[in-house]
Motif scaffolding. Structure first.
Motif, short mmCIF file in Angstrom:
data_model
loop_
_atom_site.label_atom_id
_atom_site.label_comp_id
_atom_site.label_asym_id
_atom_site.label_seq_id
_atom_site.Cartn_x
_atom_site.Cartn_y
_atom_site.Cartn_z
N GLU A 260 -9.38 0.64 15.76
CA GLU A 260 -9.93 1.91 16.23
C GLU A 260 -9.05 3.06 15.74
O GLU A 260 -7.83 2.96 15.81
CB GLU A 260 -9.99 1.94 17.76
N PRO A 261 -9.64 4.13 15.24
CA PRO A 261 -8.83 5.28 14.81
C PRO A 261 -8.07 5.89 15.99
O PRO A 261 -8.60 6.00 17.09
CB PRO A 261 -9.86 6.27 14.26
N THR B 191 -5.31 1.17 11.75
CA THR B 191 -4.60 -0.07 11.43
C THR B 191 -5.55 -1.03 10.72
O THR B 191 -6.75 -1.02 10.93
CB THR B 191 -4.07 -0.74 12.70
N VAL B 192 -4.95 -1.87 9.85
CA VAL B 192 -5.71 -2.88 9.13
C VAL B 192 -5.00 -4.21 9.33
O VAL B 192 -3.80 -4.33 9.11
CB VAL B 192 -5.80 -2.56 7.62
N THR B 193 -5.75 -5.22 9.77
CA THR B 193 -5.21 -6.57 9.96
C THR B 193 -6.07 -7.57 9.21
O THR B 193 -7.23 -7.31 8.90
CB THR B 193 -5.17 -6.96 11.45
N ARG B 194 -5.47 -8.71 8.91
CA ARG B 194 -6.21 -9.80 8.28
C ARG B 194 -6.52 -10.80 9.38
O ARG B 194 -5.62 -11.29 10.04
CB ARG B 194 -5.38 -10.45 7.19
N LEU C 262 -1.52 0.31 7.21
CA LEU C 262 -1.96 1.44 8.02
C LEU C 262 -2.46 2.55 7.12
O LEU C 262 -1.79 2.93 6.15
CB LEU C 262 -0.75 1.94 8.85
N TYR C 263 -3.65 3.03 7.41
CA TYR C 263 -4.17 4.22 6.73
C TYR C 263 -3.78 5.43 7.56
O TYR C 263 -3.95 5.45 8.77
CB TYR C 263 -5.69 4.18 6.60
N THR C 264 -3.27 6.47 6.88
CA THR C 264 -2.92 7.72 7.54
C THR C 264 -3.79 8.81 6.93
O THR C 264 -3.75 9.03 5.72
CB THR C 264 -1.43 8.06 7.32
N GLY D 121 -4.51 14.48 2.83
CA GLY D 121 -5.31 13.41 2.25
C GLY D 121 -5.08 12.10 2.98
O GLY D 121 -4.62 12.07 4.12
N VAL D 122 -5.40 11.02 2.30
CA VAL D 122 -5.27 9.68 2.88
C VAL D 122 -4.14 8.94 2.17
O VAL D 122 -4.05 8.96 0.95
CB VAL D 122 -6.59 8.89 2.71
N THR D 123 -3.28 8.31 2.97
CA THR D 123 -2.22 7.49 2.39
C THR D 123 -2.29 6.08 2.98
O THR D 123 -2.71 5.89 4.13
CB THR D 123 -0.82 8.09 2.67
N TRP D 124 -1.90 5.12 2.17
CA TRP D 124 -1.86 3.72 2.59
C TRP D 124 -0.40 3.29 2.71
O TRP D 124 0.40 3.48 1.80
CB TRP D 124 -2.57 2.84 1.57
N THR D 125 -0.04 2.71 3.84
CA THR D 125 1.30 2.20 4.06
C THR D 125 1.20 0.71 4.34
O THR D 125 0.67 0.32 5.39
CB THR D 125 1.98 2.91 5.26
N PRO D 126 1.66 -0.14 3.41
CA PRO D 126 1.57 -1.58 3.65
C PRO D 126 2.55 -2.03 4.72
O PRO D 126 3.63 -1.47 4.87
CB PRO D 126 1.92 -2.20 2.30
#
Length: 97
Positions: A6-7, A18-21, A34-36, A41-46
């Motif tokens: 959920e955002p 958040t992104v989970t497998r 995690l997408y910010t 803009g949008v950034t991806w943090t692994p």
């Protein structure tokens, strides 16, 4: 399969997603990143699994220690001190004089 959480909006107006497998057989999921989303803009943090990194480092150290121990047992760095080697060394010392 990836599952997006959920955002969540922070007080500064940044949205975090958040992104989970998803694990097989209904087990717990593993964090992927995690997408910010903000005004820039949008950034991806692994996500970084410190436990897995520590396990790889410990296994690497164990293998290195095993190989170095094996090398020492098979061919030690000190001279060969068997009786035959000592006699040969004494004879070569006699011939040098």
């Amino acid at each position: 399969m990836l599952v997006f959480g959920e955002p969540y909006e922070t007080s500064q107006g940044t949205v975090l997603i958040t992104v989970t497998r998803q694990a097989r057989r209904g087990g717990p999921g593993r964090a992927v990143g995690l997408y910010t989303v903000n005004a820039d803009g949008v950034t991806w943090t692994p996500a970084v699994d410190q436990g897995r990194i520590s396990l790889v480092a410990a296994c690497t150290g164990l293998v290195a220690a095993a190989f170095s121990t094996l090398a020492m047992v098979l061919r030690p760095p000190w001279p060969n001190l068997t009786e035959r080697a000592m006699i040969a060394q004494a004879e070569s010392a006699k011939h040098r004089r």
